[in-house]
Motif scaffolding. Structure first.
Motif, PDB file in Angstrom:
ATOM      1  N   THR A  57       0.971  -1.228  -0.133  1.00 36.67           N
ATOM      2  CA  THR A  57       0.239   0.120   0.053  1.00 36.67           C
ATOM      3  C   THR A  57       1.038   1.331  -0.180  1.00 36.67           C
ATOM      4  O   THR A  57       0.690   2.169  -0.698  1.00 36.67           O
ATOM      5  CB  THR A  57      -0.892   0.032   1.240  1.00 36.67           C
ATOM      6  N   ASN A  58       1.983   1.149   0.989  1.00 35.15           N
ATOM      7  CA  ASN A  58       2.645   2.573   0.841  1.00 35.15           C
ATOM      8  C   ASN A  58       3.587   2.611  -0.325  1.00 35.15           C
ATOM      9  O   ASN A  58       3.728   3.685  -0.772  1.00 35.15           O
ATOM     10  CB  ASN A  58       3.689   2.300   2.067  1.00 35.15           C
ATOM     11  N   ASN A  59       4.223   1.555  -0.987  1.00 37.18           N
ATOM     12  CA  ASN A  59       4.699   1.594  -2.266  1.00 37.18           C
ATOM     13  C   ASN A  59       3.794   2.190  -3.204  1.00 37.18           C
ATOM     14  O   ASN A  59       4.130   3.031  -4.225  1.00 37.18           O
ATOM     15  CB  ASN A  59       5.376   0.148  -2.686  1.00 37.18           C
ATOM     16  N   VAL A  60       2.624   1.653  -3.226  1.00 38.00           N
ATOM     17  CA  VAL A  60       1.699   2.192  -4.488  1.00 38.00           C
ATOM     18  C   VAL A  60       1.386   3.834  -4.085  1.00 38.00           C
ATOM     19  O   VAL A  60       1.302   4.613  -5.005  1.00 38.00           O
ATOM     20  CB  VAL A  60       0.264   1.367  -4.516  1.00 38.00           C
ATOM     21  N   GLY A  61       1.120   3.832  -2.742  1.00 35.91           N
ATOM     22  CA  GLY A  61       0.883   5.488  -2.665  1.00 35.91           C
ATOM     23  C   GLY A  61       2.171   6.379  -3.012  1.00 35.91           C
ATOM     24  O   GLY A  61       1.783   7.309  -3.448  1.00 35.91           O
ATOM     25  N   LEU A  62       3.320   5.871  -2.748  1.00 38.04           N
ATOM     26  CA  LEU A  62       4.181   6.637  -3.109  1.00 38.04           C
ATOM     27  C   LEU A  62       4.578   6.867  -4.452  1.00 38.04           C
ATOM     28  O   LEU A  62       5.025   7.885  -4.977  1.00 38.04           O
ATOM     29  CB  LEU A  62       5.663   6.160  -2.605  1.00 38.04           C
ATOM     30  N   GLU A  63       4.150   5.631  -5.547  1.00 33.61           N
ATOM     31  CA  GLU A  63       4.115   5.681  -6.982  1.00 33.61           C
ATOM     32  C   GLU A  63       2.991   6.724  -7.356  1.00 33.61           C
ATOM     33  O   GLU A  63       3.205   7.546  -8.306  1.00 33.61           O
ATOM     34  CB  GLU A  63       3.891   4.721  -7.408  1.00 33.61           C
ATOM     35  N   VAL A  64       2.106   6.866  -6.652  1.00 37.06           N
ATOM     36  CA  VAL A  64       0.989   7.892  -7.052  1.00 37.06           C
ATOM     37  C   VAL A  64       1.426   9.127  -6.785  1.00 37.06           C
ATOM     38  O   VAL A  64       1.184  10.389  -7.595  1.00 37.06           O
ATOM     39  CB  VAL A  64      -0.518   7.581  -6.686  1.00 37.06           C
ATOM     40  N   TRP A 106      -8.929   0.244   3.205  1.00 39.32           N
ATOM     41  CA  TRP A 106      -8.582  -1.008   3.721  1.00 39.32           C
ATOM     42  C   TRP A 106      -9.380  -1.501   4.966  1.00 39.32           C
ATOM     43  O   TRP A 106      -9.749  -2.335   5.386  1.00 39.32           O
ATOM     44  CB  TRP A 106      -7.197  -1.135   3.899  1.00 39.32           C
ATOM     45  N   VAL A 107      -9.483  -0.280   5.961  1.00 41.29           N
ATOM     46  CA  VAL A 107      -9.904  -0.535   7.283  1.00 41.29           C
ATOM     47  C   VAL A 107     -11.465  -0.728   6.933  1.00 41.29           C
ATOM     48  O   VAL A 107     -12.013  -1.846   7.741  1.00 41.29           O
ATOM     49  CB  VAL A 107      -9.781   0.682   8.178  1.00 41.29           C
ATOM     50  N   ASN A 108     -12.117  -0.107   6.202  1.00 40.19           N
ATOM     51  CA  ASN A 108     -13.446  -0.229   5.910  1.00 40.19           C
ATOM     52  C   ASN A 108     -14.018  -1.698   5.371  1.00 40.19           C
ATOM     53  O   ASN A 108     -14.770  -2.297   5.737  1.00 40.19           O
ATOM     54  CB  ASN A 108     -14.058   0.766   4.819  1.00 40.19           C
ATOM     55  N   ALA A 148     -12.134  15.953  -5.256  1.00 41.61           N
ATOM     56  CA  ALA A 148     -12.415  14.874  -6.311  1.00 41.61           C
ATOM     57  C   ALA A 148     -11.961  13.409  -5.536  1.00 41.61           C
ATOM     58  O   ALA A 148     -12.929  12.616  -5.712  1.00 41.61           O
ATOM     59  CB  ALA A 148     -11.768  14.775  -7.583  1.00 41.61           C
ATOM     60  N   VAL A 149     -11.060  13.486  -4.988  1.00 44.81           N
ATOM     61  CA  VAL A 149     -10.423  12.278  -4.153  1.00 44.81           C
ATOM     62  C   VAL A 149     -11.427  11.941  -3.113  1.00 44.81           C
ATOM     63  O   VAL A 149     -11.925  10.842  -2.782  1.00 44.81           O
ATOM     64  CB  VAL A 149      -9.007  12.641  -3.606  1.00 44.81           C
ATOM     65  N   ASN A 150     -12.177  12.875  -2.313  1.00 44.33           N
ATOM     66  CA  ASN A 150     -12.962  12.791  -1.300  1.00 44.33           C
ATOM     67  C   ASN A 150     -14.244  12.277  -1.982  1.00 44.33           C
ATOM     68  O   ASN A 150     -14.796  11.377  -1.417  1.00 44.33           O
ATOM     69  CB  ASN A 150     -13.350  14.107  -0.577  1.00 44.33           C
ATOM     70  N   LYS A 207       4.458  10.203  -6.545  1.00 40.23           N
ATOM     71  CA  LYS A 207       5.612  11.051  -7.760  1.00 40.23           C
ATOM     72  C   LYS A 207       4.831  11.102  -8.833  1.00 40.23           C
ATOM     73  O   LYS A 207       5.307  12.305  -9.619  1.00 40.23           O
ATOM     74  CB  LYS A 207       6.308   9.708  -8.041  1.00 40.23           C
ATOM     75  N   ALA A 208       3.765  10.359  -9.478  1.00 35.97           N
ATOM     76  CA  ALA A 208       3.129  10.566 -10.672  1.00 35.97           C
ATOM     77  C   ALA A 208       2.425  11.681 -10.813  1.00 35.97           C
ATOM     78  O   ALA A 208       2.022  12.375 -11.680  1.00 35.97           O
ATOM     79  CB  ALA A 208       2.742   9.184 -11.316  1.00 35.97           C
ATOM     80  N   ARG A 209       1.535  11.861  -9.623  1.00 37.96           N
ATOM     81  CA  ARG A 209       0.399  12.770  -9.642  1.00 37.96           C
ATOM     82  C   ARG A 209       0.510  13.975  -8.560  1.00 37.96           C
ATOM     83  O   ARG A 209      -0.475  14.713  -8.528  1.00 37.96           O
ATOM     84  CB  ARG A 209      -0.885  11.868  -9.353  1.00 37.96           C
ATOM     85  N   ASP A 210       1.579  13.920  -7.760  1.00 41.36           N
ATOM     86  CA  ASP A 210       1.871  15.145  -6.987  1.00 41.36           C
ATOM     87  C   ASP A 210       0.617  15.051  -5.887  1.00 41.36           C
ATOM     88  O   ASP A 210       0.255  16.242  -5.591  1.00 41.36           O
ATOM     89  CB  ASP A 210       1.969  16.460  -7.725  1.00 41.36           C
ATOM     90  N   PHE A 211       0.224  13.807  -5.394  1.00 41.88           N
ATOM     91  CA  PHE A 211      -1.059  13.870  -4.613  1.00 41.88           C
ATOM     92  C   PHE A 211      -0.469  12.594  -3.587  1.00 41.88           C
ATOM     93  O   PHE A 211      -0.246  11.405  -4.252  1.00 41.88           O
ATOM     94  CB  PHE A 211      -2.118  13.723  -5.271  1.00 41.88           C
ATOM     95  N   ASN A 212      -0.624  12.820  -2.275  1.00 42.79           N
ATOM     96  CA  ASN A 212      -0.581  11.491  -1.292  1.00 42.79           C
ATOM     97  C   ASN A 212      -1.773  10.967  -1.111  1.00 42.79           C
ATOM     98  O   ASN A 212      -2.794  11.556  -0.366  1.00 42.79           O
ATOM     99  CB  ASN A 212       0.189  11.994  -0.113  1.00 42.79           C
ATOM    100  N   PRO A 213      -2.017   9.687  -1.761  1.00 44.09           N
ATOM    101  CA  PRO A 213      -3.485   9.123  -1.444  1.00 44.09           C
ATOM    102  C   PRO A 213      -3.521   7.945  -0.194  1.00 44.09           C
ATOM    103  O   PRO A 213      -4.326   7.601  -0.160  1.00 44.09           O
ATOM    104  CB  PRO A 213      -3.392   8.127  -2.649  1.00 44.09           C
ATOM    105  N   ILE A 214      -2.166   7.717   0.444  1.00 43.58           N
ATOM    106  CA  ILE A 214      -1.953   6.924   1.501  1.00 43.58           C
ATOM    107  C   ILE A 214      -3.100   6.756   2.440  1.00 43.58           C
ATOM    108  O   ILE A 214      -3.686   5.690   2.737  1.00 43.58           O
ATOM    109  CB  ILE A 214      -0.595   6.795   2.070  1.00 43.58           C
ATOM    110  N   PRO A 215      -3.223   8.062   2.893  1.00 44.59           N
ATOM    111  CA  PRO A 215      -4.334   8.028   3.856  1.00 44.59           C
ATOM    112  C   PRO A 215      -5.836   7.504   3.677  1.00 44.59           C
ATOM    113  O   PRO A 215      -6.682   6.816   4.378  1.00 44.59           O
ATOM    114  CB  PRO A 215      -4.644   9.407   4.316  1.00 44.59           C
ATOM    115  N   TYR A 216      -6.129   7.992   2.098  1.00 47.33           N
ATOM    116  CA  TYR A 216      -7.286   7.297   1.926  1.00 47.33           C
ATOM    117  C   TYR A 216      -7.318   6.096   1.425  1.00 47.33           C
ATOM    118  O   TYR A 216      -8.630   5.306   1.713  1.00 47.33           O
ATOM    119  CB  TYR A 216      -7.604   8.353   0.280  1.00 47.33           C
TER     120      TYR A 216
END
Length: 579
Positions: free
Chosen positions: A374-381, A397-399, A451-453, A383-392
């Protein structure tokens, strides 16, 4: 609880393309790395005893040899093939622009799309369909069933508001379709395909579907009345309509049929085959890299979870197949692999007490493999999108884990929920919303918090897409899961609450799928409040399409040794013949 995973030594046995089923080895557990809660290790004897005391789904090992997957040649990756596709593209573009006959233009657009080439001609197709829409009052639209139905289907597919009243001239005073149409195989087939683009409440479109299903089946039974080519087209359509098929699988099948079309465009066919092979080479490189990641991660050695990396990749490529989205395919394959792991832990492997503990872990930390992926995916996003999605992503995952726990508690209590209670939970636990959320992150060029929300809260188009996935999954997996004592699925929930037979319950679930496709047809063009979400919306359509292919006959994800293996071979391994 000792359920985190270590990186295994990579093994390179000399084995053929497909591995024969063998007993899975036991899983290894290791202490967590720094920054992750420490969980005590267990020795191999304890591991064997732990496995022996648990339920098992007896999932078959992967049918794919990962050494072979890593060695795929990518034969059409050379620049000369790509350049040839571009030259052929210009010829086809010129043909489409110069075609003045509106029916011929419609049929060329249809061929382009079914051959998997739409992404090359998006602008040209839009212009051509606008011309056709501007000729809505032409008499030819109301005199010929094939042209009327084809126009209806293509315009609706691209978001035009086309009334069901265009079929009025083919119906009688009672609203039923005229019996004189029954010998028109081509027209019936076009009307049948058009009927899957209907919306809720469109009685004429529903009638078209019932009428064409009945008479196309009768035509097939009559044998010699229609050509063998038409017979194959009808059988293929009755099995699954174009609108419900993944584009790349349809493209590979349609190439062979298109060769027999008297109006076949040889330039278009050559381009389709070459483009298919070029894309396949891209896919082969991506899945080869993923195979190395998968073996190093070591989850294929757990013994209780499905080892389905190639199937996960194929699913990702079915959702977004265009060459520029390799970033998405690779990262989504990793996420989907984690979804399957979590699903198997909750559904089969874990005890109820362990699952409660695991859910708490995920809420404030996680499995080592899940955490790292999950963290690796988040870091790739990032770098590519200039947005940190890890908390989302972690929130989702929790849900998902909480819903899995709820379903596990249902199982252990022997509770049978009603269908309406089961579906909202099961739509989350099947991983569809997570897959689509990641698709949004990886294909939308400009990510905003608004948009992410919005997308992280599972808007209706995501929910409907995931609901169809869940229902297809349940139709395919329910028999096997009931045999091993799993919790009730959609079919069983409906049987328990209504007293219906299994056959009647299956038909009811199929009806629910049909009704939700009507909803999807509308949502695909009305549920996009933020710009740049086109690839995401298309993925919302493609997710259930992929599920139709994987679960059409049975559990093609859990038991991927027949139909699933065959279509993956044609999609990923075997190039289209160039001649």
């Amino acid at each position: 609880m000792a359920v985190i995973f270590t990186k295994r030594q990579r093994r390179r046995p000399s084995v053929p393309l497909f591995k024969h089923p063998q007993p899975s080895s036991s899983f290894a557990a290791v202490a967590a790395t720094e920054g992750i809660p420490r969980i005590s290790c267990i020795n191999s004897n304890a591991t064997e005893q732990l496995l022996a005391d648990r339920r098992s789904a007896n999932y078959m090992p992967s049918v794919w040899d990962y050494n072979f997957v890593q060695s795929l040649g990518a034969d059409y990756a050379e620049e000369r093939h790509i350049e040839r596709v571009q030259r052929l593209k210009e010829e086809v573009k010129d043909t489409l622009e110069r075609e003045n006959d509106l029916l011929a233009k419609l049929e060329l657009i249809d061929a382009i799309q079914r051959l998997g080439l739409q992404y090359h001609f998006d602008n040209e197709i839009k212009k051509a369909l606008q011309v056709i829409q501007n000729h809505s009052n032409d008499s030819w639209l109301f005199n010929d069933l094939h042209s009327t139905a084809l126009r209806f289907r293509l315009l609706r597919q691209h978001g035009y508001d086309v009334s069901q009243d265009v079929f009025g001239s083919f119906t009688d005073k009672m609203g039923g379709f005229k019996e004189s149409l029954v010998e028109d195989g081509k027209g019936l087939l076009s009307l049948y395909e058009a009927s899957f683009h209907g919306l809720k409440g469109e009685s004429s479109v529903d009638e078209a579907n019932a009428f064409t299903c009945k008479h196309l089946n009768l035509l097939n039974l009559k044998g010699g009345i229609i050509s063998s080519c038409m017979n194959r087209k009808i059988s293929h359509a009755l099995e699954l309509p174009i609108h419900w098929r993944p584009n790349r699988l349809e493209a590979r099948w349609f190439m062979d049929i298109y060769r027999e079309d008297p109006n076949m465009n040889p330039t278009l066919l050559e381009m389709a085959k070459l483009d298919f092979n070029v894309l396949q080479s891209i896919y082969q490189k991506e899945v080869g890299e993923l195979a190395r990641w998968w073996l190093e991660l070591g989850i294929n050695e757990t013994g209780f979870s499905r080892d389905r990396l190639v199937e996960h990749y194929t699913w990702s490529a079915m959702m977004v197949h265009e060459p520029q989205y390799g970033f998405f395919r690779v990262l989504l394959t990793k996420i989907t692999s984690m979804i399957t792991l979590i699903d198997d832990v909750y559904d089969v492997f874990g005890t109820l007490e362990e699952l409660k503990l695991l859910t708490e872990f995920v809420e404030w930390t996680s499995f080592l493999a899940l955490y790292n992926t999950t963290n690796n995916v988040g870091l790739e996003v990032l770098k590519a999108r200039d947005f940190n999605p890890i908390p989302y992503i972690w929130r989702m995952w929790v849900n998902e884990c909480k819903i899995h726990l709820k379903e596990a508690e249902w199982y252990h209590k022997g509770y049978n929920p009603a269908l309406e209670e089961y579906l909202p939970s099961s739509v989350i636990s099947n991983g569809g919303p997570m897959m689509l959320f990641c698709c949004f992150l990886m294909t939308t060029h400009e990510l905003t918090h608004e948009a992410v929300n919005y997308v992280s809260k599972t808007p209706s188009v995501m929910y409907t897409s995931s609901l169809i996935l869940r229902l297809n999954n349940d139709l395919g997996t329910s028999p096997d899961e009931m045999l091993r004592g799993d919790s009730p699925k959609a079919v069983e929930c409906y049987m328990n609450e209504s007293g219906a037979s299994r056959e009647a319950a299956v038909e009811h679930v199929k009806d629910v799928i049909w009704e939700n496709w009507k909803t999807m047809n509308e949502q695909a063009f009305g549920d996009c409040p933020f710009p740049g979400m086109e690839a995401f919306i298309e993925a919302c359509l493609n997710l259930p399409r992929a599920s139709h292919s994987f679960y059409r006959y049975r559990d093609g994800h859990g038991v991927p040794d027949c139909e699933t293996k065959d279509f993956i071979m044609s999609f990923l391994i075997q190039p289209a013949p160039i001649n």
